[in-house]
Design an enzyme around this catalytic site. Structure first.
Site, PDB file in Angstrom:
ATOM      1  N   LYS A 202       7.489   7.911  -1.024  1.00 37.77           N
ATOM      2  CA  LYS A 202       7.758   6.538  -1.439  1.00 37.77           C
ATOM      3  C   LYS A 202       9.244   6.261  -1.269  1.00 37.77           C
ATOM      4  O   LYS A 202      10.083   6.956  -1.867  1.00 37.77           O
ATOM      5  CB  LYS A 202       7.342   6.329  -2.893  1.00 37.77           C
ATOM      6  CG  LYS A 202       7.695   4.943  -3.406  1.00 37.77           C
ATOM      7  CD  LYS A 202       7.117   4.642  -4.767  1.00 37.77           C
ATOM      8  CE  LYS A 202       7.605   3.289  -5.254  1.00 37.77           C
ATOM      9  NZ  LYS A 202       7.046   2.938  -6.554  1.00 37.77           N
ATOM     10  N   LYS A 256       4.587   5.017   1.732  1.00 42.68           N
ATOM     11  CA  LYS A 256       4.835   3.655   1.245  1.00 42.68           C
ATOM     12  C   LYS A 256       6.293   3.301   1.443  1.00 42.68           C
ATOM     13  O   LYS A 256       7.135   4.131   1.081  1.00 42.68           O
ATOM     14  CB  LYS A 256       4.479   3.610  -0.243  1.00 42.68           C
ATOM     15  CG  LYS A 256       4.746   2.291  -0.912  1.00 42.68           C
ATOM     16  CD  LYS A 256       4.523   2.395  -2.394  1.00 42.68           C
ATOM     17  CE  LYS A 256       4.871   1.079  -3.053  1.00 42.68           C
ATOM     18  NZ  LYS A 256       4.876   1.184  -4.483  1.00 42.68           N
TER      19      LYS A 256
HETATM   20  C1  PBG Z   1       6.546   0.996  -9.258  1.00 46.04           C
HETATM   21  C2  PBG Z   1       5.795   0.442  -8.101  1.00 46.04           C
HETATM   22  C3  PBG Z   1       6.363  -0.415  -7.161  1.00 46.04           C
HETATM   23  C4  PBG Z   1       5.342  -0.744  -6.284  1.00 46.04           C
HETATM   24  C5  PBG Z   1       4.173  -0.070  -6.678  1.00 46.04           C
HETATM   25  N1  PBG Z   1       4.487   0.673  -7.818  1.00 46.04           N
HETATM   26  C6  PBG Z   1       7.714  -1.041  -7.085  1.00 46.04           C
HETATM   27  C7  PBG Z   1       8.903  -0.234  -7.281  1.00 46.04           C
HETATM   28  O1  PBG Z   1       8.908   0.980  -7.085  1.00 46.04           O
HETATM   29  O2  PBG Z   1       9.910  -0.838  -7.638  1.00 46.04           O
HETATM   30  C8  PBG Z   1       5.534  -1.676  -5.134  1.00 46.04           C
HETATM   31  C9  PBG Z   1       4.321  -2.224  -4.494  1.00 46.04           C
HETATM   32  C10 PBG Z   1       4.572  -3.382  -3.616  1.00 46.04           C
HETATM   33  O3  PBG Z   1       5.724  -3.793  -3.327  1.00 46.04           O
HETATM   34  O4  PBG Z   1       3.569  -3.955  -3.159  1.00 46.04           O
HETATM   35  N2  PBG Z   1       6.159   2.162  -9.811  1.00 46.04           N
END
Ligand code: PBG
Length: 336
Positions: A202, A256
């Protein structure tokens, strides 16, 4: 005759493109509704659904409309939904303790979904940001996220979601060692069958902007998400993260965001050969929606081509805000 016979091409790949039947016969990759996971937002108030301005067509649902919306996804052939809560400010704290409240919005939503749609897979997110007054995924101590203290919180959150009936828990926090800790706590509590989908690779991405609007979870100090989410420049490190999570017991891993990280979908699938998910995130959805609204892209074929690209790169499952629409479009095309 302008050409000598020997100058004719030995291969004429266009023969395989000459009509729809032959193209269908040699098609290598197919996108199906069952490849898709629908992320959905739920708010913890009594009010109506709230539209999310930067994500047209997406809403923060109340409980009953969440169940309706999940039913539409299921009807369209989508096998799973991923839940994200919008928590009222007064329930946010520094330690994010509402994350493991059995009466909280996520456990309530899981119970409602499993009661109404028992075969639909319900995926819950493990991370503290929706519950953190600082919008951080972990517990901040002296301006830094305390990794191991955060894990103590995350395992409680995981156990709480499993008790509610979540089929799959999905740690998105990027703390070190969380997958193993969560597996251990779930097993001890008797939840051997609860799956773990790890957000393994991520990245610290600007493409999460619209999601943070949806949850009202933009970081408000504490620390920089780049101290836990990955540097977009790093591919080898992503493989290392995936290897760790698989070793710790992840059933599925994830890359992601999606489209800017297709190389990693490919490398992860090639290297490990394990179930691999990719998340087409909120900012990617917003780009498609904006271009479509301007008339600059034809929405359906553009979206379906993008999703097909994930499959061709090796993804087994695709989280996309378009899941239900795409599933319907695929079925319409198949019915022709
Ligand atoms: C946070 C989380 C995020 C997303 C999914 N879980 C945002 C972040 O890490 O700030 C983002 C998903 C998206 O942008 O569609 N745990």
């Amino acid at each position: 005759m302008p050409f000598a016979l020997s100058r004719f091409p030995a291969h004429r790949p266009r023969r395989l493109r000459s009509g729809p039947a032959i193209r269908a016969l040699v098609r290598e990759t197919r996108l199906a509704p069952e490849d898709l996971i629908q992320p959905l937002f739920v708010h913890d108030g009594d009010g109506p659904d709230e539209p999310i301005p930067s994500m047209p067509g997406m809403f923060r649902h109340n409980l009953s409309s969440l169940v309706d919306r999940a039913g539409q996804a299921w009807e369209a052939g989508v096998p799973a939904v991923a839940l994200f809560p919008k928590v009222a400010d007064e329930r946010k704290t520094l330690d994010g303790s509402a994350a493991w409240d059995d009466a909280g919005i996520v456990p309530q939503a899981v119970r409602a979904l499993k009661a109404a749609l028992p075969d639909l897979l319900v995926i819950t997110d493990i991370a503290l940001d929706p519950y953190s007054s600082l919008g951080q995924d972990g517990v901040v101590v002296d301006g830094r996220i305390d990794n191991d203290l955060t894990i103590q919180a995350l395992v409680q959150q995981a156990a709480c979601q499993a008790r509610a009936g979540a089929d799959i828990v999905a740690p998105s926090d990027m703390m070190d060692g969380r997958v193993g800790a969560i597996r251990g706590v779930l097993d001890e509590a008797g939840f051997h069958d609860t799956l773990i989908l790890a957000y393994s690779a991520k990245f610290a991405s600007v493409f999460y902007g619209p999601f943070r609007d949806a949850l009202d979870s933009a970081p408000r100090g504490g620390t920089d998400k780049r101290t836990y989410q990955m540097d977009p420049a790093n591919g080898d490190e992503a493989l290392h993260e995936v290897a760790q999570d698989l070793a710790e017991g992840a059933d599925m891993v994830m890359v992601k965001p999606g489209m800017p990280y297709l190389d990693l979908v490919w490398r992860v699938k090639e290297t490990f050969g394990r179930p691999t998910a990719v998340y087409q995130v909120s900012g990617e959805y917003a780009m498609f929606k904006a271009a479509a609204a301007k008339g600059w892209l034809e929405e359906r074929p553009a979206v379906l081509e993008g999703l097909l690209g994930f499959k061709r790169a090796g993804a087994d499952a695709i989280l996309t805000y378009y899941a239900t629409d795409a599933a319907r479009w695929i079925r319409e095309i198949d019915a022709r």
